[in-house]
Design a protein around this motif. Sequence first.
Motif, mmCIF file in Angstrom:
data_model
loop_
_atom_site.group_PDB
_atom_site.id
_atom_site.type_symbol
_atom_site.label_atom_id
_atom_site.label_comp_id
_atom_site.label_asym_id
_atom_site.label_seq_id
_atom_site.Cartn_x
_atom_site.Cartn_y
_atom_site.Cartn_z
ATOM 1 N N GLN A 52 64.389 -2.127 -1.403
ATOM 2 C CA GLN A 52 64.084 -3.250 -0.657
ATOM 3 C C GLN A 52 64.823 -3.646 0.527
ATOM 4 O O GLN A 52 64.445 -4.036 1.451
ATOM 5 C CB GLN A 52 64.134 -4.409 -1.751
ATOM 6 N N ASP A 53 66.087 -3.310 0.460
ATOM 7 C CA ASP A 53 66.763 -3.467 1.845
ATOM 8 C C ASP A 53 66.208 -2.457 2.832
ATOM 9 O O ASP A 53 66.017 -3.014 4.207
ATOM 10 C CB ASP A 53 68.361 -2.804 1.678
ATOM 11 N N CYS A 54 65.783 -1.264 2.626
ATOM 12 C CA CYS A 54 65.192 -0.463 3.774
ATOM 13 C C CYS A 54 63.791 -1.131 4.328
ATOM 14 O O CYS A 54 63.593 -1.222 5.160
ATOM 15 C CB CYS A 54 65.100 0.763 3.374
ATOM 16 N N PHE A 55 63.181 -1.782 3.082
ATOM 17 C CA PHE A 55 61.645 -2.419 3.426
ATOM 18 C C PHE A 55 62.046 -3.578 4.378
ATOM 19 O O PHE A 55 61.216 -3.764 5.193
ATOM 20 C CB PHE A 55 61.009 -2.674 2.216
ATOM 21 N N GLU A 56 63.093 -4.354 4.060
ATOM 22 C CA GLU A 56 63.249 -5.538 4.770
ATOM 23 C C GLU A 56 63.833 -5.170 6.266
ATOM 24 O O GLU A 56 63.409 -5.893 7.115
ATOM 25 C CB GLU A 56 64.353 -6.332 4.030
ATOM 26 N N GLU A 57 64.270 -4.390 6.283
ATOM 27 C CA GLU A 57 64.913 -3.635 7.808
ATOM 28 C C GLU A 57 63.607 -3.448 8.553
ATOM 29 O O GLU A 57 63.398 -3.702 9.698
ATOM 30 C CB GLU A 57 65.673 -2.565 7.613
ATOM 31 N N ILE A 58 62.600 -2.854 8.028
ATOM 32 C CA ILE A 58 61.201 -2.395 8.506
ATOM 33 C C ILE A 58 60.569 -3.821 9.165
ATOM 34 O O ILE A 58 60.252 -3.642 10.153
ATOM 35 C CB ILE A 58 60.523 -1.318 7.657
#
Length: 173
Positions: A52-58
């Motif tokens: 989710q952290d990676c997705f939010e950065e995207i």
Amino acid sequence: MDKRILKTKEKLQSALRILLEKKDVSDITVSSLCEVANINRSTFYVYYSNIQDCFEEITDSIMDEMRTLLQNNLNPSQEGFLLVYFRTARKYKNVFLAIHRQGVHNSTIQKMVDINNDWLHGELFIPTSSNRLEYNFIFSGFYGMVEMWLQNGCKESDEQLINILKKFYVVNR
């Protein structure tokens, strides 16, 4: 930021976008992401706590791109906002589909609404005088239309989508 860090994060984000073609964010594991990115799990955890952290950065990066496009628009209008939104959604179709799969009341949609609040109220099609029921009705209709458009492969042009909205909302008051 160090070029190696940027390159590693870019590989992870690219791999996540690839995996989003077939899976929901919640179904993607760190192991599968690292396998596609060809990166060790321990390297993943240097940069992110979870998927989710990676997705939010995207998604934050996409929203920054939208904000920049809107701010650089020399002729800001309702249609200008919609064109930016539809073009961005088409460009990042898998990410937008993943956002929409999370439901209308997810944190990413709320961030998008917050960022574009001035456009949504007054400039676009939601009068600032709208109460919460009107706002939810209008936003849910827009959200549902975009979700169906994404699921059907973005076949309609930006102009066709704007014409659909013109039937139901006051555009270009």
